[in-house]
Structures are given as C-alpha cells and as structure tokens.
Write an enzyme that holds these catalytic residues in place. Structure first.
Site, PDB file in Angstrom:
ATOM      1  N   CYS A   1      -1.865  -2.807   7.798  1.00 47.82           N
ATOM      2  CA  CYS A   1      -1.813  -3.769   6.725  1.00 47.82           C
ATOM      3  C   CYS A   1      -0.430  -4.577   6.497  1.00 47.82           C
ATOM      4  O   CYS A   1      -0.510  -5.697   6.224  1.00 47.82           O
ATOM      5  CB  CYS A   1      -1.990  -3.210   5.212  1.00 47.82           C
ATOM      6  SG  CYS A   1      -3.844  -2.539   5.098  1.00 47.82           S
TER       7      CYS A   1
ATOM      8  N   LYS B   1      -6.814  -4.654  -3.189  1.00 45.50           N
ATOM      9  CA  LYS B   1      -7.610  -5.301  -1.969  1.00 45.50           C
ATOM     10  C   LYS B   1      -8.475  -4.228  -1.521  1.00 45.50           C
ATOM     11  O   LYS B   1      -8.530  -3.063  -1.437  1.00 45.50           O
ATOM     12  CB  LYS B   1      -6.620  -5.781  -0.923  1.00 45.50           C
ATOM     13  CG  LYS B   1      -5.953  -5.084  -0.364  1.00 45.50           C
ATOM     14  CD  LYS B   1      -4.840  -5.299   0.665  1.00 45.50           C
ATOM     15  CE  LYS B   1      -3.944  -4.304   1.253  1.00 45.50           C
ATOM     16  NZ  LYS B   1      -4.552  -3.413   2.190  1.00 45.50           N
TER      17      LYS B   1
ATOM     18  N   ASP C   1       0.840  -1.195   0.039  1.00 45.03           N
ATOM     19  CA  ASP C   1      -0.002   0.040   0.069  1.00 45.03           C
ATOM     20  C   ASP C   1       0.709   1.123  -0.060  1.00 45.03           C
ATOM     21  O   ASP C   1       0.494   2.303   0.752  1.00 45.03           O
ATOM     22  CB  ASP C   1      -1.068   0.020   1.167  1.00 45.03           C
ATOM     23  CG  ASP C   1      -2.023  -1.228   1.195  1.00 45.03           C
ATOM     24  OD1 ASP C   1      -1.942  -1.883   0.360  1.00 45.03           O
ATOM     25  OD2 ASP C   1      -2.648  -1.171   2.036  1.00 45.03           O
TER      26      ASP C   1
HETATM   27  C1  VGL Z   1      -4.816   0.659   5.798  1.00 44.43           C
HETATM   28  C2  VGL Z   1      -6.294   1.615   7.237  1.00 44.43           C
HETATM   29  C3  VGL Z   1      -7.357   1.535   6.211  1.00 44.43           C
HETATM   30  C4  VGL Z   1      -3.099   0.024   5.515  1.00 44.43           C
HETATM   31  C5  VGL Z   1      -5.626   0.496   4.542  1.00 44.43           C
HETATM   32  O1  VGL Z   1      -2.906   0.209   4.350  1.00 44.43           O
HETATM   33  O2  VGL Z   1      -2.286   0.214   6.389  1.00 44.43           O
HETATM   34  N1  VGL Z   1      -5.017   1.141   6.872  1.00 44.43           N
HETATM   35  N2  VGL Z   1      -6.872   0.780   5.055  1.00 44.43           N
END
Ligand code: VGL
Ligand code: ZN
Length: 211
Positions: free
Chosen positions: A159, A114, A13
């Site tokens: 994540c 995702k 991410d």
């Molecule tokens: C994430 C919060 C919401 C992350 C993703 O990538 O850590 N955190 N969505």
C-alpha cells in the site's frame, strides 16, 4: 510557500491486523509507531495536514483467499489481472481493523477508508485497484495546497508503494520515510524491486533523520 504549509504526512494502514499478532502481520510493523508519533508531535513545524488511511474490507472481500476457497498468498486471475489473495484482514468494524492502539490518531485531520467495495480492492491511498476510482485524497491535498507528500506505514511494498507511485504520477513531490515503514517482502527481494521502481519514478526514499 514554506515547506510546512505545503507538506502532508500520510500514515498508511497502521492497523492491528498488519502488526505482529494480526492476521496479515508485517514483520516489525509495531516498531514504527513510536517514530511516527514523534513526527506527529512535531506537526506544528513539519506538516500542514496529517492523513491516516485504513484498509477496511467487508466480509467475503474479493481480496480474501477464503472467498475463493484458496490458501492465503495464492495468486489468481481476477477480472483479468493476476492478484495476490490475502488472509482475511481489516474486516470493517472488527478488532483487527482498528489502528494500532498507541498511534496518536486524534492528531490526524482526515481518515481515508479504502477497499470497502466487496468486488474491488484498493491498495493506493489515491485510487482503487481499477486505477480510476478516486478515494478523494488528491482533491483534499490540492484543496489544501499540499505539494509535498511524506509517506509512512504498512506495507512498504504494497500500500505504501502504490500510494507513492500514484502520488508522484499526480505531480506531488513524494517522499517515503523508509525507516517508518515495514515490508511483507514475499517472495524475498520483492520489496527491493518495489524500492527501485519507486526511485525510478522519482519518489525520494528518506529516513526519519531527514526531519
Ligand atoms: C495491504 C495487502 C492487502 C497493505 C492491504 O496495507 O499493504 N496489503 N491489503
Ligand atoms: Zn487489504
């Protein structure tokens, strides 16, 4: 099998919304890009596969506070679980969902998106938050005889944490490259708790100097 042939680098991410200026900015998120690019440039001696994940939500996603008319970071019982609600982030196709512009995306083998279902979130690179719906990553790694999983990216305590816990449970030798991650750490101390949990579960916490 030598280490190269059995190793994969997973970059979690590393998207605009998780970097300073983004809607769910992680402190210092942008600082890890150059170190990750350095590892990518050494792939021929370090990794057989490089995998990127992308948080990729439809508008009105269940994880957005706005969907519930609540403030970001509020907690709410959703589907029997207490969940944290986030600012709108990584909305499919919008600028904030793009990878950091300096990340060497073109060197990756696979991109996993995702959190694409409106009513289900997905923190882990391996399973959605129902804990049973696979993303396909496990199959990809085993098909390519990967045994060692090296994790980097954002956020360390969300994540990356969930991905590392699933990875070790699935039997991969799992490493988190800590200096190539950054934490949300809300409330303060949360990231340390997650680090302790990971270590207890057998995840190795390393720095990029390891390579
Ligand atoms: C994430 C919060 C919401 C992350 C993703 O990538 O850590 N955190 N969505
Ligand atoms: Zn998300």
């Amino acid at each position: 099998m030598n280490t190269l042939e059995s190793s994969a680098l997973i970059i979690v991410d590393l998207q605009i919304d998780f970097c300073p200026g983004g809607s769910l900015a992680v402190n210092g998120g942008h600082e890890i890009v150059s170190g990750i690019n350095d590892l990518i440039s050494k792939r021929s001696v370090l990794f057989k596969k490089i995998i990127l994940t992308a948080d990729w939500h439809p508008v009105n996603h269940i994880s957005f506070a706005s969907t519930h008319n609540l403030e970001p970071f509020a907690r709410k019982v959703v589907g029997g679980d207490i969940v944290t609600l986030w600012p709108d982030h990584c909305v499919e196709g919008l600028k904030g969902s793009e990878f950091h512009p300096d990340l060497q995306v073109e060197k990756s083998d696979l991109i996993i998106r995702k959190g694409r279902k409106s009513n289900l979130d997905s923190y882990s690179a391996f399973f959605e938050n129902d804990r049973v719906t696979p993303t396909g990553l496990k199959g990809y790694l085993t098909d390519h005889s990967i045994q060692k999983v090296y994790l980097s990216g954002l956020a360390f305590d969300w994540c990356v944490y969930f991905s590392a816990m699933d990875s070790t449970k699935l039997g991969f030798e799992t490493y988190v490259i800590k200096d190539l991650t950054r934490s949300i750490d809300l409330p303060a101390g949360y990231a340390l708790e997650k680090e302790i949990e990971m270590k207890r579960a057998g995840v190795k916490i390393i720095d990029s100097s390891y390579f």
